[in-house]
Design a protein around this motif. Structure first.
Motif, PDB file in Angstrom:
ATOM      1  N   ASP A  52      34.907  69.443  34.069  1.00 45.77           N
ATOM      2  CA  ASP A  52      35.904  68.430  34.738  1.00 45.77           C
ATOM      3  C   ASP A  52      35.045  67.637  35.707  1.00 45.77           C
ATOM      4  O   ASP A  52      35.621  66.371  35.906  1.00 45.77           O
ATOM      5  CB  ASP A  52      36.675  69.312  35.684  1.00 45.77           C
TER       6      ASP A  52
ATOM      7  N   TRP B 210      34.092  64.513  33.201  1.00 48.91           N
ATOM      8  CA  TRP B 210      35.248  63.752  33.007  1.00 48.91           C
ATOM      9  C   TRP B 210      35.663  62.856  34.375  1.00 48.91           C
ATOM     10  O   TRP B 210      36.016  61.727  34.126  1.00 48.91           O
ATOM     11  CB  TRP B 210      36.800  64.548  32.866  1.00 48.91           C
TER      12      TRP B 210
ATOM     13  N   ARG C 249      40.236  65.063  28.509  1.00 50.27           N
ATOM     14  CA  ARG C 249      40.306  66.303  29.556  1.00 50.27           C
ATOM     15  C   ARG C 249      41.493  67.166  29.247  1.00 50.27           C
ATOM     16  O   ARG C 249      41.521  68.364  29.381  1.00 50.27           O
ATOM     17  CB  ARG C 249      40.522  65.706  30.837  1.00 50.27           C
TER      18      ARG C 249
ATOM     19  N   ALA D  24      40.858  71.047  28.484  1.00 47.78           N
ATOM     20  CA  ALA D  24      41.367  72.202  29.097  1.00 47.78           C
ATOM     21  C   ALA D  24      42.406  73.162  28.252  1.00 47.78           C
ATOM     22  O   ALA D  24      42.609  74.286  28.862  1.00 47.78           O
ATOM     23  CB  ALA D  24      42.301  71.567  30.444  1.00 47.78           C
TER      24      ALA D  24
END
Length: 258
Positions: free
Chosen positions: A195, A198, A243, A247
């Motif tokens: 993350d 990103w 993302r 996820a």
């Protein structure tokens, strides 16, 4: 605004040491890559991961930055493919990211390596772009603002050494430094590996979108926006979609190693 508020740089773009000529641009880029790589290695070491793969990742980042940056510049502005001047940040960022992701997946490295290199990126950019400031590259309109830069050396790339201009290199230095500080502040709260990478893409996309309202070195494309701004829009869309997909594949957030 008083003319004393502007930044004046009198350094020449190159340093001549007898038969040896060194370019500030190359020196600062090399220093930026070194510092960004050292920070990335330190981060993975603190997480209990071996730092050796960082060398390969940084090498791929440098290779992608050079090739992708030049390719993107030629697509935007034309000219020969082989050249030492004319590189686009977005093209370098995109190709570097692709090479790094391929390497991480093929070698089955932990996603924490992506985050480590991603955090080191804005630090490297902040240092590496100092050479652009000295050279007078990526200038915009003449200005007397407190962030305007007058490159007083006649060998600088600005049109007239008597005047100050909006300096895209300085904006990149400030943007990289700001993103690095933000990442240091939020890294403990980001629990899902990958993350942070990103987030780096998103912050650069947003920052450069607004930055290019002050720069004049990217051709206009459509709707009053230039190539760099449309690239930022596309990158931000890729971040949102990428993302979200990653996820869903990984499921609930998990703590990074260490």
């Amino acid at each position: 605004m008083s003319p004393f508020a502007i930044i004046t740089i009198r350094l020449a773009p190159e340093i001549h040491l007898g038969p040896v000529t060194l370019a500030w641009h190359g020196l600062t880029i090399a220093l930026g890559i070194l510092l960004g790589g050292l920070y990335a290695a330190r981060r993975v070491r603190r997480q209990g991961l071996p730092p050796d793969p960082v060398q390969n990742l940084v090498g791929l980042a440098g290779l992608g930055g050079l090739i992708g940056g030049r390719l993107f510049y030629v697509l935007e502005h034309g000219g020969p493919l082989l050249g030492t001047r004319g590189f686009t940040f977005d093209g370098g960022l995109i190709l570097a990211a692709i090479l790094i992701v391929i390497y991480v997946r093929r070698t089955q490295l932990h996603s924490a390596y992506l985050d480590a290199v991603a955090i080191g990126l804005p630090l490297g950019v902040a240092v590496g772009r100092l050479g652009d400031v000295i050279n007078g590259e990526h200038y915009g309109a003449r200005s007397m603002s407190f962030l305007a830069v007058r490159n007083a050396n006649p060998d600088a790339l600005t049109p007239d050494p008597r005047f100050a201009y909006e300096n895209g290199g300085l904006y990149e230095v400030l943007l990289g430094a700001l993103i690095f500080v933000v990442l240091l502040a939020v890294q403990r709260h980001v629990r899902r590996p990958g993350d942070l990478a990103w987030l780096v893409f998103a912050l650069f996309a947003v920052g450069r979108f607004f930055e290019f309202f002050l720069r004049s070195d990217s051709p206009n494309l459509a709707l009053g926006l230039n190539n760099a701004q449309w690239t930022s829009v596309v990158l931000l869309a890729v971040v949102v979609v990428g993302r979200t997909v990653s996820a869903r594949r990984r499921g609930p957030a998990a703590a990074t190693p260490g």
